[in-house]
Design a protein around this motif. Sequence first.
Motif, PDB file in Angstrom:
ATOM      1  N   ILE A  71       0.836  -1.204   0.000  1.00 49.82           N
ATOM      2  CA  ILE A  71       0.000   0.000   0.000  1.00 49.82           C
ATOM      3  C   ILE A  71       0.870   1.253   0.000  1.00 49.82           C
ATOM      4  CG2 ILE A  71      -1.642   1.340   1.368  1.00 49.82           C
ATOM      5  CD1 ILE A  71      -2.833  -1.340   2.308  1.00 49.82           C
TER       6      ILE A  71
ATOM      7  N   PHE B 196       0.993   3.916  -3.078  1.00 47.43           N
ATOM      8  CA  PHE B 196       0.613   5.297  -2.758  1.00 47.43           C
ATOM      9  C   PHE B 196       1.711   6.274  -3.181  1.00 47.43           C
ATOM     10  CE2 PHE B 196       0.351   8.862   0.328  1.00 47.43           C
ATOM     11  CZ  PHE B 196      -0.907   9.341  -0.018  1.00 47.43           C
TER      12      PHE B 196
ATOM     13  N   TRP C 287       1.597   6.716  -6.896  1.00 45.50           N
ATOM     14  CA  TRP C 287       0.477   7.575  -7.288  1.00 45.50           C
ATOM     15  C   TRP C 287       0.807   9.054  -7.057  1.00 45.50           C
ATOM     16  CZ3 TRP C 287      -3.348   7.197 -10.414  1.00 45.50           C
ATOM     17  CH2 TRP C 287      -3.965   5.964 -10.652  1.00 45.50           C
TER      18      TRP C 287
END
Length: 305
Positions: free
Chosen positions: A9, A13, A16
């Motif tokens: 995760i 992240f 992104w």
Amino acid sequence: MTTKQNHSIASVFAIWISLMSNIVLTVLKILVGTLFNSPVLLADGFHNAGDVVASAAALTSMRYSQRPADEDHPYGHGKAEVIGSGIVAIILGVAAIYIGYEAVKTFFEEPAKASVIALITAIISLIWKQALYIYTMRIGKRVNSKGLIATAYDHLADVYASLAAVVGIGLALIGDAYDISFLAYGDPFAGVIVSILVLRLAYEIGKEAMDILMEKNVSEDRLREFAALIRTIPEVKRIDRLRAREHGHYVLVDLRIGIPGTMTIQEGHDISSEIRNLIINEHADVDEVLIHLNPWYPGENTGKI
């Protein structure tokens, strides 16, 4: 939630954030570069456009690399991340050539008038990219993500490019203010230096990706660490072969050991499980340990690795 899931995760992240930042900076630099006629900012903007592609490739490969092993890919999908890292290296190499070409071409043209707005934009990009580099590199090293580390180096290349833009535009502004004409060429000179630095980064990232794809052994220091752990098991009398290779964000270990030939299959199985658990518990990035057992009898060479 497991540690691996948390790491996944965090890394996705970070990618992104990198992707969105590159899109914003691309639009900002191209817009300001066009409105205020700043060739260096335009070149940096088109370089950032390549970063958008690089970040998208890293994101796609990272998500694919997290897939579990299946019938067609029994060792997992970790190398997808390495392929993404290679794509980043290629994009960086092309960007380095483009920056160098644009810089050299400027030496033979009338230098554009510098703009304070262009300078401010370059400074914003410099600070933004430095923060992104620190952030993505920290997470990339923590989760051992080749794609994220490559993206961090991509941000570092942008730091160099933005620094060159700041220096070049700043020198041109000083030249305009004090009527020093040759300072207008500080921009292309800095651009040439940046292109060399970016090309070097591309080579280093590409070489590491190629080494992993060609299944180069891990460092001798790591092999010695594995061997030291294996020797703590009293039943292991000999290490016949020890190999390990990176498979993206995890490591696969392959070893052959000698144990007393009089031991039962169950005892050999238990020893293998003990070694596997010991290595995986001591090295969080090791995902699998493949062990082959050879019979050993008193009087035989114990071997040294």
